[in-house]
Design a protein around this motif. Structure first.
Motif, PDB file in Angstrom:
ATOM      1  N   ILE A  41      97.157  85.582   8.236  1.00 30.82           N
ATOM      2  CA  ILE A  41      97.974  85.229   7.196  1.00 30.82           C
ATOM      3  C   ILE A  41      99.397  85.866   7.554  1.00 30.82           C
ATOM      4  CG2 ILE A  41      98.644  85.486   4.604  1.00 30.82           C
ATOM      5  CD1 ILE A  41      96.144  83.691   5.405  1.00 30.82           C
ATOM      6  N   ASP A  42     100.571  85.074   7.626  1.00 32.57           N
ATOM      7  CA  ASP A  42     101.682  85.558   7.793  1.00 32.57           C
ATOM      8  C   ASP A  42     102.367  86.723   6.739  1.00 32.57           C
ATOM      9  OD1 ASP A  42     104.314  85.786   8.849  1.00 32.57           O
ATOM     10  OD2 ASP A  42     104.812  84.030   8.480  1.00 32.57           O
ATOM     11  N   GLN A  43     102.453  87.837   7.138  1.00 27.86           N
ATOM     12  CA  GLN A  43     103.206  88.643   6.337  1.00 27.86           C
ATOM     13  C   GLN A  43     104.614  88.793   6.063  1.00 27.86           C
ATOM     14  OE1 GLN A  43     100.866  90.997   4.174  1.00 27.86           O
ATOM     15  NE2 GLN A  43      99.587  88.870   4.962  1.00 27.86           N
ATOM     16  N   ASN A  44     105.191  87.788   6.799  1.00 30.80           N
ATOM     17  CA  ASN A  44     106.693  87.820   7.021  1.00 30.80           C
ATOM     18  C   ASN A  44     107.298  86.592   6.161  1.00 30.80           C
ATOM     19  OD1 ASN A  44     107.277  90.414   7.979  1.00 30.80           O
ATOM     20  ND2 ASN A  44     106.396  89.459   9.744  1.00 30.80           N
ATOM     21  N   SER A  45     106.435  85.816   5.488  1.00 34.77           N
ATOM     22  CA  SER A  45     106.716  84.288   4.949  1.00 34.77           C
ATOM     23  C   SER A  45     107.960  84.602   3.825  1.00 34.77           C
ATOM     24  CB  SER A  45     105.619  83.704   4.483  1.00 34.77           C
ATOM     25  OG  SER A  45     104.931  84.038   3.223  1.00 34.77           O
ATOM     26  N   SER A  46     108.355  83.479   3.398  1.00 32.33           N
ATOM     27  CA  SER A  46     109.446  83.479   2.369  1.00 32.33           C
ATOM     28  C   SER A  46     108.615  83.955   1.090  1.00 32.33           C
ATOM     29  CB  SER A  46     110.028  82.153   1.959  1.00 32.33           C
ATOM     30  OG  SER A  46     109.020  81.116   1.924  1.00 32.33           O
ATOM     31  N   ALA A  47     107.487  83.884   1.049  1.00 30.75           N
ATOM     32  CA  ALA A  47     106.611  84.329  -0.383  1.00 30.75           C
ATOM     33  C   ALA A  47     106.901  85.753  -0.682  1.00 30.75           C
ATOM     34  CB  ALA A  47     105.287  83.797  -0.376  1.00 30.75           C
ATOM     35  N   ALA A  48     106.956  86.710   0.611  1.00 34.41           N
ATOM     36  CA  ALA A  48     107.030  87.782   0.651  1.00 34.41           C
ATOM     37  C   ALA A  48     108.330  88.331  -0.507  1.00 34.41           C
ATOM     38  CB  ALA A  48     107.122  88.744   1.766  1.00 34.41           C
ATOM     39  N   GLU A  49     109.345  87.600  -0.012  1.00 27.74           N
ATOM     40  CA  GLU A  49     110.723  88.110  -0.658  1.00 27.74           C
ATOM     41  C   GLU A  49     110.707  87.561  -2.128  1.00 27.74           C
ATOM     42  OE1 GLU A  49     113.142  89.895   0.181  1.00 27.74           O
ATOM     43  OE2 GLU A  49     111.678  90.529   1.972  1.00 27.74           O
ATOM     44  N   LEU A  71     100.177  90.173   1.571  1.00 23.41           N
ATOM     45  CA  LEU A  71      99.880  88.738   0.999  1.00 23.41           C
ATOM     46  C   LEU A  71      98.807  88.552   1.383  1.00 23.41           C
ATOM     47  CD1 LEU A  71     103.236  86.928   2.326  1.00 23.41           C
ATOM     48  CD2 LEU A  71     102.737  87.928   0.123  1.00 23.41           C
TER      49      LEU A  71
END
Length: 412
Positions: A41-49, A71
């Motif tokens: 799971i990408d931890q730097n996706s736009s969902a994080a912001e 995430l």
């Protein structure tokens, strides 16, 4: 039972056929399955912001702050490995996630699926023994994974079915409703597993079977699956329990009957002081409110009323006693619990973290601790599920709507 109890299981697994067909049989014989990859799971996706923006609106008592920890898709109940190196996160789907903070900055840098060579069915409940065994409770199975904290890097892991598929509940009682099991290890080193009953109100023709099996209750067993017994009766659907760190008593949340109105029946936090106590379902819908289906009937059992009545339909789920040293002294031995939020109320409620204070006589009072995931339009920006403590005394909160885990810390 202690680590010892798995020895017989290991020996039995070593005798599995060399050409076993299922992945579980292959793992039992210490054979590779051919599974090569993890889902990362990408931890730097736009969902994080987007999540960090939401967290700016969460209110907490003075001195506390909340931050995004990871995430994690469909994040539900959590268990931190004994050495604190890996967080395991259950879901209501088909995966358990391993969450790592390798650089120890209190933000996860790697999230991947655990044991992807195995099929899992609603692996919601996760728990660790102090000596490093991971237990996962699925819809109708309980698995044990030795040394999962250190063996999670491979798609193939040692896996022992301590309650084989189809033996946690009768297969004909499998349901899509109220199947998120919670598992914890008690002070007696035994497993405690909640078995929600699938109905809104359990019908009379099911009661004898459910009492025998423990559906609509909490069962207890040794760590190797032997010695199963019903510990708690009269539960509608408990999705959170823990043990008082001083008294050892079992406390647990219960989701109560739907369709009776916006404000009844109340949700519950219960205190259990002895094995075999009955907590009212199906004669009571929550608190002292009688169910329509059993109205007017004499209650044939002695009922223990809840220690705390919570707001109706807020969906009280995961809970943990606080034993850390980071938070102010007044929080020592208090319960932190998650309200998932209502689905059937005219005006939504919940979507917050609660704290319950317990006095020396066992009397309890509950108040909001972290809230703001339910916005002014009545829309959810998050739905907390579980709360656990990290080794440093901070709290982790899972959220299966935002697909996230948050960390709550304190500094003066």
């Amino acid at each position: 039972m202690k680590a010892f109890t798995t020895a017989a299981a290991f020996c039995a697994l070593l005798t599995a056929p060399a050409l076993a067909q299922s992945n579980l049989e292959k793992l039992g014989a210490f054979k590779v399955t051919g599974t090569k990859e993890h889902t990362i799971i990408d931890q730097n996706s736009s969902a994080a912001e987007s999540i960090r923006e939401v967290l700016q609106g969460i209110t907490l008592p003075e001195g506390f702050k909340i931050e995004l920890y990871a995430l994690v898709p469909d994040a539900r109940h959590m268990a931190m490995a004994p050495q604190g190196t890996v967080l395991f996160v259950g879901t209501k789907k088909s995966k358990v996630w391993a969450v790592l903070d390798r650089d120890r900055d209190r933000v996860a840098d790697e999230v991947k699926d655990f044991a992807p060579s195995l099929e899992m069915d609603v692996p919601n409940g996760v728990a660790f023994s102090k000596d490093g065994f991971l237990f996962i409770a699925e819809r109708n199975r309980v698995m044990m994974y030795p040394a999962a904290e250190f063996f999670h890097e491979s798609p193939d892991v040692v896996a022992v079915p301590i309650v084989p598929q189809g033996e946690l509940i009768p297969p004909e009682e499998e349901s899509y409703n109220h199947t998120a099991r919670v598992i914890k290890i008690g002070p007696d080193d035994k497993l405690y597993i909640s078995l929600g009953q699938p109905f809104n109100v359990a019908p009379p023709e099911k009661l004898d079977l459910y009492n025998e099996v423990g559906i609509g209750g909490i069962i207890r067993m040794n760590r190797d699956g032997t010695g199963r017994e019903v510990y708690t009766y009269g539960v509608r659907n408990s999705v959170g329990h823990d043990f008082h760190p001083v008294t050892g008593e079992l406390w647990w949340t219960d989701n109560q009957v739907d369709g009776m109105g916006d404000d009844i029946p109340p949700g519950e936090i219960n205190r259990q002081t002895a094995q075999g106590q009955h907590f009212g379902h199906p004669w009571y819908g929550g608190g002292s409110v009688r169910t329509t289906e059993y109205a007017g009937e004499e209650v044939p059992v002695e009922v223990v009323m809840p220690a705390v009545e919570t707001v109706a339909h807020a969906a009280d789920l995961g809970m943990s006693f606080y034993t850390g040293n980071m938070f102010p002294e007044k929080y020592k031995n208090a319960i932190f619990s998650a309200q998932h939020g209502s689905w059937n109320r005219t005006e939504p409620v919940g979507a917050r973290v609660m704290v319950t204070f317990i006095d020396d006589e066992g009397n309890a009072t509950t108040e909001p601790f972290a809230e703001g995931w339910l916005d002014e339009n009545g829309e959810y920006d998050g739905r907390p599920v579980d709360v656990i403590q990290m080794k440093d005394g901070s709290l982790l909160v899972s959220d299966d709507f935002a697909n996230a885990i948050y960390r709550i810390s304190y500094s003066e």
